[in-house]
Design an enzyme around this catalytic site. Structure first.
Site: not given
Ligand code: EPZ
Length: 419
Positions: A13, A84, A108, A113, A297, A389
């Site tokens: 996904k 998202r 979420c 996020r 995850d 999802r």
């Molecule tokens: C990706 O989310 C995945 N989703 C998530 O999978 C996964 O849990 C996550 O990466 C971590 O591995 C997709 O790839 C579509 P992040 P993402 O931005 O990229 C901080 C699932 O179950 N952050 O990596 O949206 C944030 O607060 C989903 O399939 C900032 O501070 O997550 C968090 O602590 C759930 N500022 C950390 O980074 C930003 O601008 C990781 O978030 C962006 C992120």
């Protein structure tokens, strides 16, 4: 009852979503195969169609997206609030068309996020960005290369900026980049389309902007989180499962922890086998981290395994600030879990009790389904739309392994699992 048998792992996904959206960068068709049949993929295709792309689906889980006809640059709230990852259209629309209007994704259930790193990186590349009425309004002449350091490792942040940089003028460097296999798969697809990218899969990615892309076909990698989930299903039931169509090199941290829990693991080029030889797993200590660390995850699934393991185990969640909502539901099934800050301390119990529980997010719902497989009597999981999802036909695949699990067909979004 121990699960036994073989399942085929579907496409990932979290690789499919950015790859489908990367089609926006090109005026030539992008053919994507090994697409998983998931709600989020349907949402992504709906979003691309609303932007004006043409979508051709064929029955073999393959889709051709042609973004030559894109003329709408707005991702509306109604779509973004359901997925998202819609935020990933920001970089491609801005880079190819010089404009984008994307609803702020909002938080979420697992955390706030934020997307500050996406915004900061695009501004460094020359974008003008305003936040008005809950929307991101972004404009730019042609983006230019920049040296970007991501304060936090962010998967979609890395992906958004990498896509934007492929059509920017000059060189972009992304430091402290996410190294997840899904980022590498996106980079490989972009390179196939004509992008110049080096270093994907390391913490430093170099992108040399090009002027346009050409037609390309790409096959999505297998879903390592789906694979990990079925391995845990085998582990918690004391069974023996084989997964086909998976890259074991993307599962190292998961296989390592399952081995610590007492599982016998064998791997081949594109398959993984787990055998518990009828034994109960041992409790393990898990700490989530960006790839190649242990994936957040898989946190809920391993927490559930610890609940029925022999001895004690702990789960420390370092990525998201609210990813323990499954704890209350597991406690209702008789689990012995004590929270200490962002760490769950678990004392394994002989068995859980079936109950009516509620899914709160995608991976928590999977962990409750696994709990239902080993709990005494019947477990009914409410709000199962979360699971749809991210898991392609989870009840069929678990049933294939011998599980007694079925969807309750009364429009109540519930699944029944019986040990
Ligand atoms: C990706 O989310 C995945 N989703 C998530 O999978 C996964 O849990 C996550 O990466 C971590 O591995 C997709 O790839 C579509 P992040 P993402 O931005 O990229 C901080 C699932 O179950 N952050 O990596 O949206 C944030 O607060 C989903 O399939 C900032 O501070 O997550 C968090 O602590 C759930 N500022 C950390 O980074 C930003 O601008 C990781 O978030 C962006 C992120």
């Amino acid at each position: 009852m121990p699960l036994q048998g073989t399942v085929k792992i579907s496409g990932a996904k979290n690789a499919g979503l950015p790859i489908l959206i990367s089609s926006l960068l090109s005026e030539h068709p992008l053919q994507v195969s090994n697409i998983p049949h998931l709600q989020d993929v349907t949402t992504a295709l709906d979003l691309l169609a609303r932007l004006g792309a043409t979508i051709e689906l064929d029955e073999s889980m393959s889709v051709k997206v042609n973004a030559a006809t894109v003329s709408n640059f707005c991702a509306i709230y109604e779509i973004v609030e359901t997925m998202r990852a819609s935020i990933l259209v920001l970089g491609p629309l801005l880079s190819r068309f010089g404009q984008a209007k994307v609803s702020m994704p909002g938080g979420c259930s697992i955390g706030s996020r934020p997307i500050d790193l996406h915004i900061k990186g695009l501004k460094a590349m020359g974008a003008e960005i305003e936040l008005i009425d809950g929307y991101i309004l972004a404009t730019s002449k042609r983006l230019h290369g920049a040296h970007i350091f991501l304060d936090t490792v962010s998967v979609t942040g890395t992906e958004n900026l990498m896509m934007a940089a492929t059509l920017a003028r000059g060189t972009t460097v992304i430091e402290n980049a996410a190294q997840e296999p899904e980022v590498v798969d996106l980079a490989n697809c972009l390179i196939g389309m004509g992008a110049q990218i080096e270093g994907a899969g390391t913490s430093k990615i170099y992108i040399e902007g090009v002027d346009s892309f050409h037609e390309h076909s790409h096959r999505i990698i297998a879903d390592r989180i789906e694979a990990g989930t079925y391995l845990v299903a085998g582990a918690v039931t004391g069974g023996a499962v084989r997964l086909n169509g998976i890259q074991p090199e993307n599962l190292v941290s998961i296989l390592n922890k399952l081995n610590e829990a007492g599982a016998a693991i064998n791997v081949g080029k594109d398959w993984v086998e787990l055998n518990m030889n009828g034994s109960r797993p041992k409790g393990v200590d898990v700490r989530t981290a960006p790839f190649p660390g242990f994936p957040t995850d898989m946190q809920a699934q391993f927490l559930m395994m610890n609940c029925i393991a022999s001895g004690h185990g702990s789960v420390n969640e370092t990525i998201f600030e609210n990813r323990f909502q499954h704890v209350e539901e597991l406690r209702r099934m008789g689990a012995s879990i004590r929270m200490s800050g962002s760490t769950a301390l678990v004392r394994g119990v002989e068995s859980l009790k079936g109950a009516c529980v509620t899914a709160t997010d995608l991976r928590a719902s999977a962990c409750l389904a696994l709990a239902g497989l080993v709990a005494e009597s019947t477990t009914v999981i409410e709000k199962i739309h979360h699971i749809d999802r991210g898991y392609h036909c989870i009840e069929e695949k678990l049933s294939q392994l011998g599980a007694n699990i079925s969807r309750i067909h009364d429009h109540s979004h519930r699944i029944r699992a019986v040990a």
